[in-house]
Design a protein around this motif. Structure first.
Motif: not given
Lengths: 269, 357
Positions: B78, B82-87, B129, B143
């Motif tokens: 994207f 759209a990386l998963f911020p909590h991973f 982040e 990914r």
């Protein structure tokens, strides 16, 4: 600059008045209660049982209803459907209803003549004058706090992360549990605490459903009616202190977890 | 490899109309267009995040129009990554492998391999982040690549990287493509298309208006819109005039150009590359040369020197070198003559065609 200072003074004064309005009655209650009254009330088994009972039922009601409330919150945040505004109105309804009226409505539903009451009775459970009925009353008036907080949390999760997970092969349920819920976790916990706090302090709806067994707000009301203000004060103080303790404890636990996450981040750097 | 047949989708603000495109295996297809042209929506149709109202999508000869997103074998990166911020980075890359329930050993090996390929092996324990734009871009690519997609779709992959990092990302994309990865890359920047594409499609208002190799598209733009994209600023709507022994045309602002002999329609759109426009105080010699008098309106630095805007009724843009500028010392407001050979003029649209877009 002078105007700016005047503005600050006026706003500080008005804000202080509001804070004083909240704190003054509580301080007054403490000042008017002697240590001896506090000691005897704190050792009164009826009061202690009532406080624990209130906490346990409020907690159970919150956990139980969260199972349905969290998915409802997700649907409200993510799905578009006809009459969505009306559904939101229904969710908010308990907040605007007089709580005694909510109790009356609920009583009609869970009493022996009511739909749920009838089913429960056939299963050998009496909901009125029972802990289960109290839990329903607490949940009825406090659910909007959890649903709305969780809804805001889910709405704040970037939809792209959910789409990305879909592109990476995940199913909807996996996306919910691994992507959406962890990101909305703070709001869900915050809603959970608010629902718990609101549920345990409920009086109006509960007193219609069950005077006995007495939860703390009903007990305080009962002491006031029977023995007057001075008898109700110590029980009120004990309940307020215990409720505050658990409210703060949950908040601290939530913050603690947040800080653990942050420490992990720092360590990773 | 990938083929779409007359894809249509009605969206809130516009319509994706009859998109038929073909991307062969190993190709680097760049879809070029302005924001809001429908490029991202087309990607979402191809990968299955939205379903078309009409038309079909084929991948490796199989109709995948109604296949589940998860089973298409298409990777999409994207625009906002759209990386998963909590991973952590590692968990982000491992996510699709966990979904596939691959054995732990294989997961770890594949993550390590792709991380090394993408040069992010030292970032695996970090959270998104704490990454720079370029690092995030590499993680998002890793990914997606770890799923070994048949085709890789990239939505504005340079959007979150600063100019200095663009080259390294482009090098990486070129390397991926050389290794056999088929790529569809969406962008608004024609320089990315020139640098990367083996084929280009230009999209406007939900339609592909021109398609071909970068050379075909940028040297023969079909209309003003594509010409603009090719960086051509000198374009003029003209009416063609025939006389006994020469051809000429007149612009909307009554400027006359001499043209090479040939057949011309009654009206059309002409372009002149800025590099073919000469600037001088005395004009160029030669009977056939177009010499047009004007006044310098603006001088702006450009990567190769300066771009000079001359107002001659119509605006002309000329590229001059720093050396020429140092010698001639042009200033704004100064009268000058712009010169170009008739052969430099190129007809890119005729009749009604020129009024499009």
């Amino acid at each position: 600059m002078k105007n700016h200072t005047l503005f600050n003074w006026i706003f500080t004064l008005l804000a202080s008045l509001v804070l004083l309005f909240i704190i003054a009655p509580l301080i007054g209650m403490f000042l008017h209660t002697s240590a001896e009254e506090m000691r005897s009330t704190a050792s009164d088994p009826v009061v202690i049982r009532s406080v624990w009972y209130t906490l346990a039922i409020a907690f159970a009601a919150t956990i139980l209803f969260a199972i349905g409330a969290v998915p409802l919150a997700w649907i409200m945040a993510r799905r578009k459907f006809p009459l969505k505004n009306i559904v939101q109105g229904i969710i908010d309804l308990p907040v605007v209803l007089p709580h005694t009226a909510a109790g009356i409505a609920l009583l009609g539903f869970i009493s022996r003549e009511g739909f749920l009451g009838d089913i429960a009775q056939k299963a050998g459970i009496l909901l009125v004058n029972n802990g289960a009925g109290i839990a329903l009353a607490m949940a009825f008036v406090s659910l909007p706090f959890l649903i709305n907080a969780a809804r805001d949390g889910f709405a704040a999760v970037p939809e792209r992360t959910e789409k990305a997970a879909l592109m990476l092969g995940a199913t909807q349920s996996r996306i919910f549990f691994t992507i959406s819920l962890p990101q909305a976790w703070r709001s869900v916990v915050s809603g959970f605490i608010m629902m718990f706090a609101r549920g345990m302090s409920e009086f109006g709806a509960v007193v219609i459903i069950a005077y006995h067994p007495m939860i703390a707000p009903v007990l305080i009301y009962d002491r006031f009616n029977t023995y007057g203000l001075s008898a109700a004060r110590p029980a009120s103080i004990i309940f307020i202190l215990v409720a505050l303790f658990f409210f703060v404890l949950f908040r601290v636990l939530a913050t603690e977890r947040r800080q653990i996450f942050r420490r992990e981040d720092d360590a990773a750097d | 490899m990938l083929r779409t047949e007359k894809l249509c989708k009605r969206l809130d603000t516009f319509l994706i109309q009859d998109i038929s495109l073909e991307v062969s295996a190993g190709a680097y297809y760049v879809l070029l267009g302005r924001s809001g042209a429908g490029k991202t929506q087309l990607l979402e149709l191809i990968c299955g995040l939205t379903t078309p109202d009409k038309g079909r999508i084929f991948l490796e000869g199989k109709d995948i129009t109604h296949k589940r997103v998860q089973n298409r074998g298409i990777g999409l990166v994207f625009q906002d990554l759209a990386l998963f911020p909590h991973f952590s980075v590692k968990d982000n890359i491992m996510y699709p492998l966990k979904v596939k329930k691959l054995p732990l050993k294989e997961r770890v090996e594949r993550v390590q391999r792709v991380a090394e390929e993408m040069n992010i092996a030292d970032l695996l324990l970090r959270k998104p982040e704490n990454l720079s734009g370029g690092e995030k871009q590499r993680v998002a690519l890793a990914r997606t690549l770890v799923t070994q997609p048949k085709i890789l779709l990239l939505d504005e992959p340079m959007a979150s990287v600063d100019a200095s990092l663009k080259d390294s990302i482009m090098r990486m994309l070129r390397r991926l493509n050389r290794n056999g990865q088929t790529i569809v890359h969406v962008t608004h920047d024609f320089s990315e298309a020139i640098s990367l594409a083996s084929r280009v499609g230009v999209m406007h208002n939900g339609q592909i208006i021109q398609e071909g190799t970068p050379d075909e598209v940028f040297t023969n733009p079909v209309n003003k819109f594509v010409a603009r994209y090719a960086g051509i600023k000198n374009f003029f709507r003209v009416i063609f005039v025939r006389s006994y022994n020469c051809c000429s045309c007149i612009t909307d602002n009554r400027i006359k150009f001499k043209l090479p002999k040939g057949d011309y329609p009654s009206s059309g759109l002409l372009i002149i590359p800025a590099s073919e426009v000469l600037l001088s105080r005395q004009g160029a010699a030669g009977v056939q040369i177009n010499n047009i008098h004007g006044v310098i309106e603006d001088i702006v630095p450009s990567p190769l020197g300066y771009e000079v805007t001359v107002n001659a009724g119509d605006h002309f843009f000329a590229d001059i070198t720093r050396r020429e500028m140092d010698e001639q010392k042009y200033v704004t407001g100064e009268p000058v003559i712009i010169s170009f050979r008739p052969e430099s003029l190129k007809l890119v649209g005729e009749g009604e065609e020129m009024n499009k877009y």
